[in-house]
Design an enzyme around this catalytic site. Structure first.
Site, PDB file in Angstrom:
ATOM      1  N   ALA A 142     -20.659  46.546  84.073  1.00 43.80           N
ATOM      2  CA  ALA A 142     -21.740  45.840  84.765  1.00 43.80           C
ATOM      3  C   ALA A 142     -23.098  46.518  84.607  1.00 43.80           C
ATOM      4  O   ALA A 142     -23.996  46.274  85.404  1.00 43.80           O
ATOM      5  CB  ALA A 142     -21.372  45.726  86.239  1.00 43.80           C
TER       6      ALA A 142
ATOM      7  N   ASN B 244     -16.758  51.476  89.215  1.00 43.19           N
ATOM      8  CA  ASN B 244     -16.290  51.751  87.849  1.00 43.19           C
ATOM      9  C   ASN B 244     -17.451  52.154  86.959  1.00 43.19           C
ATOM     10  O   ASN B 244     -17.299  52.939  86.030  1.00 43.19           O
ATOM     11  CB  ASN B 244     -15.635  50.502  87.278  1.00 43.19           C
ATOM     12  CG  ASN B 244     -14.293  50.242  87.914  1.00 43.19           C
ATOM     13  OD1 ASN B 244     -13.327  50.902  87.602  1.00 43.19           O
ATOM     14  ND2 ASN B 244     -14.244  49.293  88.834  1.00 43.19           N
TER      15      ASN B 244
ATOM     16  N   HIS C 229     -27.537  47.887  89.587  1.00 41.70           N
ATOM     17  CA  HIS C 229     -27.281  49.274  89.203  1.00 41.70           C
ATOM     18  C   HIS C 229     -28.521  49.810  88.493  1.00 41.70           C
ATOM     19  O   HIS C 229     -28.959  49.235  87.493  1.00 41.70           O
ATOM     20  CB  HIS C 229     -26.090  49.373  88.241  1.00 41.70           C
ATOM     21  CG  HIS C 229     -24.829  48.798  88.790  1.00 41.70           C
ATOM     22  ND1 HIS C 229     -24.061  49.427  89.744  1.00 41.70           N
ATOM     23  CD2 HIS C 229     -24.194  47.632  88.520  1.00 41.70           C
ATOM     24  CE1 HIS C 229     -23.011  48.680  90.034  1.00 41.70           C
ATOM     25  NE2 HIS C 229     -23.072  47.587  89.305  1.00 41.70           N
TER      26      HIS C 229
END
Ligand SMILES: NC(=O)c1ccc[n+]([C@@H]2O[C@H](COP(=O)([O-])OP(=O)(O)OC[C@H]3O[C@@H](n4cnc5c(N)ncnc54)[C@H](O)[C@@H]3O)[C@@H](O)[C@H]2O)c1
Length: 275
Positions: A128, A196, A226
């Site tokens: 991601a 992750n 992120h």
């Protein structure tokens, strides 16, 4: 003489947001390169529903062992304590593997050794986040600092035992709140389903000791984001990825599904761009 390339046989373990997304894409867009030969989920009904939706006949859905036997490449997309053994089983039988539960691999260098010993690939999609390609290149020089700030909606943290233990009441959070600020190993341990990306950055950079992770939430957050900041001999990288979440699983970003599909496409076509 013309060489006819055989289609790659794919087995998918875990038929949730990621496994389901990959299966649908293979069926619609990768039929020329891939053939789905197995779907397996610990909840039998999920594999069966997906098999029916995609009208797959003769696709194994009942056992991990036979799924591994029948595929060339296994895709791991489970949220389970047995992730490591699932991946091990496939590698030990010389199957290539695309693994999504990267957090589970952080402290398992043994799996990479098993892959090398059996001459097979253990592929970890970028997931991601943006910038894994550049971080890998930067890792050839010296990396001095990595900072990851992950922002996720409150729903992503429901039933997290660590937060309960720390006295966080999600329902009482009114504004931006830092849930965690610390090292990668601790973060992956206490937020196994949320982070992750931290493990992917740690493995890509080989600079886990230089890395800090912050997890922030707020009732105003609707999506996952992120932000990665890296400083090293190469200069500086800053990336910000603002993700739409999967309707099937709000903990998972849609980009993670796409990154797995892209890894599979590149592997089938033996063409790796920007990796
Ligand atoms: N690499 C990344 O950037 C990234 C991003 C998002 C999610 N993930 C990880 O990918 C994995 C899958 O994510 P998801 O959103 O598809 O999850 P999901 O919860 O939607 O689906 C997981 C599926 O695995 C099944 N399952 C659980 N244990 C199993 C077992 N032992 N054997 C077979 N099936 C089992 C569940 O029944 C479920 O259907 C999770 O571990 C998640 O943390 C990675």
């Amino acid at each position: 003489m013309m060489r006819v390339q055989r289609r790659l046989k794919i087995g998918i373990v875990g038929c949730g947001a990621i496994g389901g997304g990959i299966a649908r894409y293979i069926r619609k867009r990768l039929k020329k390169d891939c053939q789905l030969t197995g779907l397996y989920d610990i909840e039998y009904g999920k594999a069966e529903r997906l098999r029916r939706e995609l009208r797959l006949r003769g696709v194994e859905k009942s056992s991990l062992k036979s799924l591994i036997q029948r595929c060339d490449l296994m895709i791991e997309a489970v949220n389970s304590l047995s992730t490591r053994s699932i991946i091990y089983e496939a590698l030990a039988r010389r199957r290539d593997v695309i693994a999504m539960s990267v957090g589970k691999l952080l402290r398992t260098p043994g799996l990479f050794r098993v892959a090398r010993k059996h001459h097979c690939h253990l592929l970890l999609p970028s997931g991601a986040v943006a910038g894994i390609d550049a971080i890998k290149a930067a890792a050839l020089g010296r990396i001095r600092q990595i900072r990851l700030t992950t922002r996720k909606p409150l729903e992503s943290f429901i039933h997290n035992p660590y937060l309960k233990e720390q006295g966080f009441e999600l329902a009482c959070i009114k504004g931006e709140t830092v849930l965690f600020d610390g090292d990668v190993a601790t973060c992956v341990k206490f937020f196994p389903q949320n982070i992750n990306v931290a493990a992917t950055i740690a493995l890509a950079s080989g600079a886990q000791d230089k890395m800090r992770v912050r997890i922030v939430t707020s009732p105003d957050y609707k999506n996952n984001s992120h932000e990665i900041e890296v400083i090293g001999d190469f200069g500086e990288i800053t990336t910000l990825t603002e993700n739409i979440v999967c309707p099937e699983n709000p903990k998972t970003s849609y980009l993670a599904v796409l990154s797995a599909i892209q890894t599979l496409r590149q592997f089938c076509q033996r063409t790796y761009i920007g990796t």
